[in-house]
Write a protein that holds these residues in place. Structure first.
Motif, short mmCIF file in Angstrom:
data_model
loop_
_atom_site.label_atom_id
_atom_site.label_comp_id
_atom_site.label_asym_id
_atom_site.label_seq_id
_atom_site.Cartn_x
_atom_site.Cartn_y
_atom_site.Cartn_z
N LEU A 128 -19.14 7.00 -6.17
CA LEU A 128 -19.94 6.83 -7.37
C LEU A 128 -21.17 7.74 -7.32
O LEU A 128 -21.53 8.40 -8.29
CB LEU A 128 -20.36 5.36 -7.48
N LEU A 181 -20.23 11.31 -7.88
CA LEU A 181 -19.97 11.53 -9.31
C LEU A 181 -21.27 11.72 -10.08
O LEU A 181 -21.39 12.63 -10.90
CB LEU A 181 -19.21 10.34 -9.89
N ASN A 204 -23.19 9.82 -19.25
CA ASN A 204 -22.29 9.51 -18.14
C ASN A 204 -23.06 8.91 -16.96
O ASN A 204 -22.64 7.93 -16.36
CB ASN A 204 -21.58 10.79 -17.71
N VAL A 251 -25.89 7.36 -17.10
CA VAL A 251 -26.31 6.00 -17.46
C VAL A 251 -25.19 5.03 -17.12
O VAL A 251 -25.41 3.99 -16.48
CB VAL A 251 -26.66 5.90 -18.97
N GLY A 252 -23.97 5.37 -17.55
CA GLY A 252 -22.83 4.49 -17.31
C GLY A 252 -22.59 4.26 -15.83
O GLY A 252 -22.41 3.13 -15.38
N LEU A 253 -22.65 5.34 -15.07
CA LEU A 253 -22.36 5.22 -13.65
C LEU A 253 -23.46 4.45 -12.91
O LEU A 253 -23.18 3.64 -12.02
CB LEU A 253 -22.18 6.61 -13.03
N LEU A 278 -25.33 2.22 -14.26
CA LEU A 278 -25.14 0.84 -14.70
C LEU A 278 -24.09 0.19 -13.80
O LEU A 278 -24.25 -0.92 -13.31
CB LEU A 278 -24.67 0.86 -16.15
N ALA A 279 -23.01 0.95 -13.59
CA ALA A 279 -21.94 0.45 -12.75
C ALA A 279 -22.47 0.19 -11.35
O ALA A 279 -22.21 -0.85 -10.75
CB ALA A 279 -20.81 1.47 -12.69
#
Lengths: 239, 408, 437
Positions: C19, C22, C326, C328-330, C332-333
């Motif tokens: 992660l 990425l 992207n 932000v999403g990662l 968040l994950a």
């Protein structure tokens, strides 16, 4: 209804081999309410998982409703679970993002019923557990006892022949526990076979028959302690 | 199938799906436009010049001291070049397609004295035959006759050609709708003393040295002029397969003839094309890189978030399996969920793509985005989403149903 | 405390390597794309003479015929030789120079160095002071040499190194330019204004400066051919080079420098007076249509930054936006994968602000790592573009400003990306989250 003969289950890691069940024999007849007890680590959960086709066993024979489970592939086992078995878990295991209606709907969708049939069954089973008016609510908005009743509704909706309950009252206070227990007895009285794992001797005492598992083996069988509770009809909402 | 419950579950946890959808939308908007620009640039760079590109090359010299007998030099040069085995045709030329520096004449008109014409064409001239040397396809009329060639010495006076060969594109612009233009005349500008030029032939295609994007690239005319300038540029057309050898021998032969000049360059159309379109290629390359990275990043985003969802919902997956869900049901759940998010992103992305295109149309000379690119982009995003979610979804399907009975 | 958060951030990078990789990759690629295009845009749209922006002016005069076709209302972009020379002689500004491009042949007379062509300009002596050309040796030629068309030249340092022993002072030596001997009066040090503002027409705008500088009268007297563009609205009155000198063909560029005191409008008045005076002689048949541009306006009006550069900058920032979403999403994950940790920290006494700072620091750590990798990628992308198109060499250099910008963009992007996930992390209630699933 359920018949296991000389069943064993071995867990293997690359270092250790653990015998969870050995030479396990049990026969549950249709319509029985069986309580399974035993100290923790005795193999209760393994037994329940195998009974519920959640796990495979290492050797022996297992028949459920006359069907030999050995050699069934994953899809056939899923199908069997869906049609013949209902589950009630200690942690309720409702899906938090689905409302009650959709939660009860989950197994029915897997069964492939059309939407009218699903609706009929969902409403019927929610009515049976006394939560028909709460269809649109989410699990988090309910008390623990209510959540467990939704779980029971979900287990009943597919009209299973066998209900497997894993410490169904373990997360509930005694008041709520009593309500849930009464509901289970009602369901049993209506003809569904119930196999309940519990460590609570009081609850176990209310079952028709107690099975004790120690160290992966059945140690105590056919202890009839049936109580005629079928006539008792406390309303579940009284919780 | 189970779209509604998935949708309602998603609405309870909006942030991550929104982020994925936003990313899909932005990516779609960018790649639609990028793909279109890439295709636009690459197809511009791939246009044929009309010449026999595989066998043709040019060789250029410039004198570093004044040359007394330019006419003699040209004659000797041409003879030397023709004597090289494998040479098919040679001509002195003032410019070459894709060569970038060009002679242009504006105000071309079919009416004498008309001063406000905005037709401009590039002006090729040669004492030899460009039809033979460039290998142009004559579609109407004939090549020049030797009696039509005029000699021009820029130090003394400017000679006017009587006849010209023009491209079909220029013919259509000068004489819209005419079935035949051979024999017709036009004027090089609107001044009162401009004399008419008669068209004797039409070639199918001949690009200009600058080869701008669009139809203007083929507005060319050829005049039969022997031009006595110290600057020399020869176009040489070799027999098939002999270009490289002929090019080396041509350089040797011409340098041996005179030491008053410096070789400015020689090369075939591969080099000319590469130089002319380096900008287009950089742009296309950059956009291809951006598109590739975008798809990669969006895919990685989907993989990342979907993996997270799978991890967060392991218990739930186990419960679904315990309640009779098959592996394929779990797989389908995640794929459907992703398809819903991608579709939402695609819908927003399509309008974003049009908006971005609108901005680009205003900012640069880009035609409107054809709808096929929107469809193509949407398809790419769907496939990408499917591909990206398949890994996490497959992992989800492997979750054991026994996890449902575990207490934590 | 910040150092504690920093060490937590770095530790967290290692905890979830895929992660993290990425996120870092996403951020660095986004930063690289935007900084690469921004570097080129920044260089292309730069003004090499910002401190002289108001003083250096380009005058344009409209000598087109009355019924000119194809009329967009703008005067030609260069002057005729006649007008350029008259304005130069009248010296209405404090400094001024005409200019046209040459491609002179250089003959060293050495056997090991055959004659070659290079780039040059024909100018007046003021050119060097106006555009602040740095002299390594010698100086500009004199006004007297300008007036008598002396064969003198200023050459570039690279040409001097090619012709003479490098390191020696070639002033006073002779160089043979297009078959004429010129005396070298000065050598310019490396000088590359980007864009090449003094010669935006008829030359590569991002190329290095010329090798040879000669007085314009000398170039014209020797009939040095023009290397640049020419527009003729009518035929020259005579053939050959002399014809162009008397023609209405526009091929000479012109610059005037005003001193701080004199005003631009005064110079505009002067130009108008000049045009009216010429009108009396029968030239300039159209209504007066003069233009006067300062440096910035001239760069704008010539469209130095091409559409492709602008488009790629737009697109690369859109690209950065996607990278941001992207990330932000990662993030968040990543953050929501450990609510337990947050709950425990909160239970152990961390305030909401502590959690906020810790997680934002973690986001910034990703930004820093992303920036470093992004810089390497940017550098490679610029080198790649240089290898594709050598004429872009001067605009594909990473300067200090862009380095700082890259790091700032990257960290700002990661902080921005970290805001939402961090805010969400702060919402976790202090509890032993592990209990409920």
């Amino acid at each position: 209804m359920l018949k296991m003969q000389n069943l064993s289950k071995v867990y293997r890691t690359h270092m250790i081999e653990t015998q969870a069940l050995r030479g396990f024999d049990i026969h549950v007849r249709e319509g029985e309410f069986v309580a399974v007890t035993g100290p923790s680590g005795s193999g209760k959960t393994t037994f329940l998982n195998i009974a519920g086709l959640l796990e495979e066993f290492s050797s022996g024979e297992y028949l459920i409703d006359g069907v030999n489970v050995a050699g069934l592939d994953d899809n056939a086992r899923s199908r069997l679970r869906n049609e013949k078995i209902g589950f009630i878990f200690q942690g309720f295991n409702l899906i938090p993002d689905l409302n009650l209606f959709d939660n009860v709907d989950v197994p029915l969708r897997y069964r492939g019923f059309d939407s009218a049939e699903r609706r009929r069954r969902i409403e019927q089973s929610l009515t049976q557990v006394g939560l028909a008016s709460r269809q649109r609510h989410y699990p988090a908005e309910l008390s623990g006892g209510q959540q467990q009743r939704v779980a029971i509704a979900r287990a009943l909706a597919g009209s299973p022949k066998l209900l497997l309950a894993d410490e169904p009252t373990g997360n509930l206070d005694s008041n709520m526990a009593r309500g849930v227990m009464e509901l289970l007895e009602e369901i049993n009285a209506a003809g569904t076979t119930i196999l309940m794992v519990t460590h609570d001797p009081e609850l176990a005492a209310r079952a028709q028959r107690n099975v004790h598992i120690i160290d992966g083996q059945v140690s105590d069988l056919e202890h009839e302690t049936r109580r005629a509770l079928a006539s008792l009809s406390t309303t579940p909402e009284a919780v | 199938m189970e779209v509604r419950p998935i949708l309602s579950a998603m609405l309870r946890n909006k942030t991550a799906p929104l982020l994925i959808a936003a990313q899909v939308a932005l990516t779609l908007a960018i790649i639609c436009n990028a793909l279109y620009i890439i295709r636009d640039r690459l197809s511009t760079a791939a246009r044929p010049t009309g010449a026999d590109e595989t066998n043709l090359f040019e060789i250029r010299f410039y004198p570093h001291r004044p040359i007394a007998d330019i006419r003699g030099m040209q004659i000797r040069d041409l003879e030397a070049l023709r004597a090289i085995p494998g040479v098919r045709s040679v001509a002195w030329v003032n410019q070459i397609p894709l060569g970038q520096s060009s002679w242009n004449i504006g105000g071309l008109t079919t009416e004498p004295g008309k001063r406000d014409s905005n037709i401009q064409a590039t002006y090729y001239f040669s004492g030899g035959s460009l039809i033979d040397t460039f290998g142009l396809r004559l579609i109407e009329g004939r090549d020049f006759q030797s009696s039509e060639v005029v000699e021009s010495d820029p130090r003394k006076e400017r000679a006017e050609p009587q006849v010209m060969i023009i491209t079909r594109a220029l013919a259509e612009l000068l004489f819209p709708g005419a079935a035949s233009v051979v024999g017709k005349s036009f004027y090089l500008g609107g001044s009162d003393d401009a004399k008419p030029v008669r068209i004797v032939g039409v070639v199918e295609r001949l690009q200009s040295p600058s080869a701008p994007a669009g139809a203007r690239a083929e507005l060319s005319m050829i005049a039969p002029i022997t031009y006595l300038d110290g600057y020399t540029r020869y176009a040489v057309r070799a027999e098939p397969g002999q270009r490289e050898r002929v090019m080396a021998e041509a350089e040797k032969a011409l340098l041996a003839l005179s030491n008053d000049r410096v070789l400015l360059g020689k090369g075939g159309f591969d080099e000319l094309r590469a130089r002319r379109y380096s900008g287009e290629r950089i742009m296309a390359g950059l956009l291809i890189a951006v598109t590739g990275f975008l798809l990669l990043i969006t895919a990685s985003g989907i993989v990342g978030i979907a993996s997270l969802w799978v991890n967060q919902r392991r218990k739930q997956i186990g419960v679904r399996r315990a309640l009779g869900g098959r592996r394929v049901d779990i797989l389908r759940y995640f794929v459907t969920e992703n398809a819903i998010i991608t579709t939402a992103g695609v819908l927003v992305g399509l309008s974003l793509a049009l908006a971005l295109n609108h901005v680009l149309v205003g900012a640069i000379e880009l035609p409107r985005l054809p709808l096929i690119y929107l469809g193509l982009g949407a398809l790419v995003m769907w496939l990408l989403g499917l591909l990206a979610v398949s890994g996490p979804a497959w992992r989800a399907a492997q979750v054991s149903p026994a996890i449902a009975t575990r207490s934590v | 405390m910040f150092r504690y958060y920093l060490s937590l951030g770095f530790r967290s990078l290692r905890r979830n390597p895929v992660l993290t990789a990425l996120m870092v990759l996403t951020l660095s690629v986004g930063v690289a794309a935007s900084i690469t295009t921004l570097t080129i845009l920044h260089a292309m749209s730069g003004n090499p003479l910002p401190h002289k922006n108001e003083q250096l002016l380009v005058p344009l005069l409209d000598n087109l015929p009355a019924d000119n076709g194809n009329d967009d209302g703008e005067p030609p972009e260069q002057l005729t030789f006649m007008d350029a020379m008259k304005l130069w002689e009248q010296k209405a500004a404090s400094r001024q120079t005409p200019l046209y491009g040459l491609s002179p042949a250089i003959d060293s007379g050495r056997a090991d160095l055959p004659p070659f062509f290079t780039e040059g300009v024909a100018i007046g002596r003021d050119f060097f002071a106006m555009f602040e050309a740095p002299f390594l040796y010698g100086d500009a030629w004199s006004a007297e040499e300008d007036a008598r068309a002396a064969k003198v030249a200023v050459i570039s340092r690279s040409l001097a190194d090619r012709l003479f022993d490098s390191g020696s002072n070639p002033v006073g030596k002779t160089v043979r330019i297009s078959d004429n001997d010129f005396s070298i009066v000065g050598v310019l040090d490396s000088w590359n204004p980007v864009p090449k503002v003094y010669r935006l027409i008829g030359s590569e705008r991002f190329d290095t400066s010329e090798d040879v500088f000669v007085p314009i009268r000398t170039a014209v007297a020797l009939e040095f051919d023009r290397n640049g563009s020419m527009d003729c609205s009518s035929e020259p009155p005579a053939p050959g080079f002399q014809g162009y000198l008397q023609s209405e063909c526009n091929w000479v560029q012109y610059w005037a420098e005003l001193d701080a005191a004199s005003s631009r409008s005064r110079y505009a008045d002067y130009l108008l007076a000049y045009v009216n005076e010429q009108k009396a002689l029968g030239r300039f048949v159209r209504p007066p249509n003069n233009r006067l541009y300062n440096v910035g306006e001239w760069l704008d009006s010539r469209g130095v930054v091409d559409d492709d550069t602008r488009t790629s900058t737009w697109l690369s920032f859109a690209f950065l936006l996607v990278c941001l979403v992207n990330t932000v999403g990662l993030l968040l994950a990543k953050f929501s994968a450990r609510p337990g940790e947050i709950g425990v920290r909160r239970a152990l006494g961390a305030t909401r602000a502590d959690v906020f700072r810790q997680y934002l620091t973690e986001a910034a750590v990703i930004g820093v790592v992303g920036a470093l990798i992004g810089l390497v990628l940017t550098w490679s992308a610029l080198a790649y573009i240089r290898s594709l198109d050598a004429s872009l060499a001067l605009v594909t250099r990473l300067d200090g400003t862009m380095l700082v910008t890259a790091v700032a963009v990257s960290i700002a992007a990661s902080l921005l990306a970290g805001l939402l996930p961090t805010w969400r992390a702060c919402q976790v209630v202090p509890a032993l989250q592990l209990k409920s699933q």
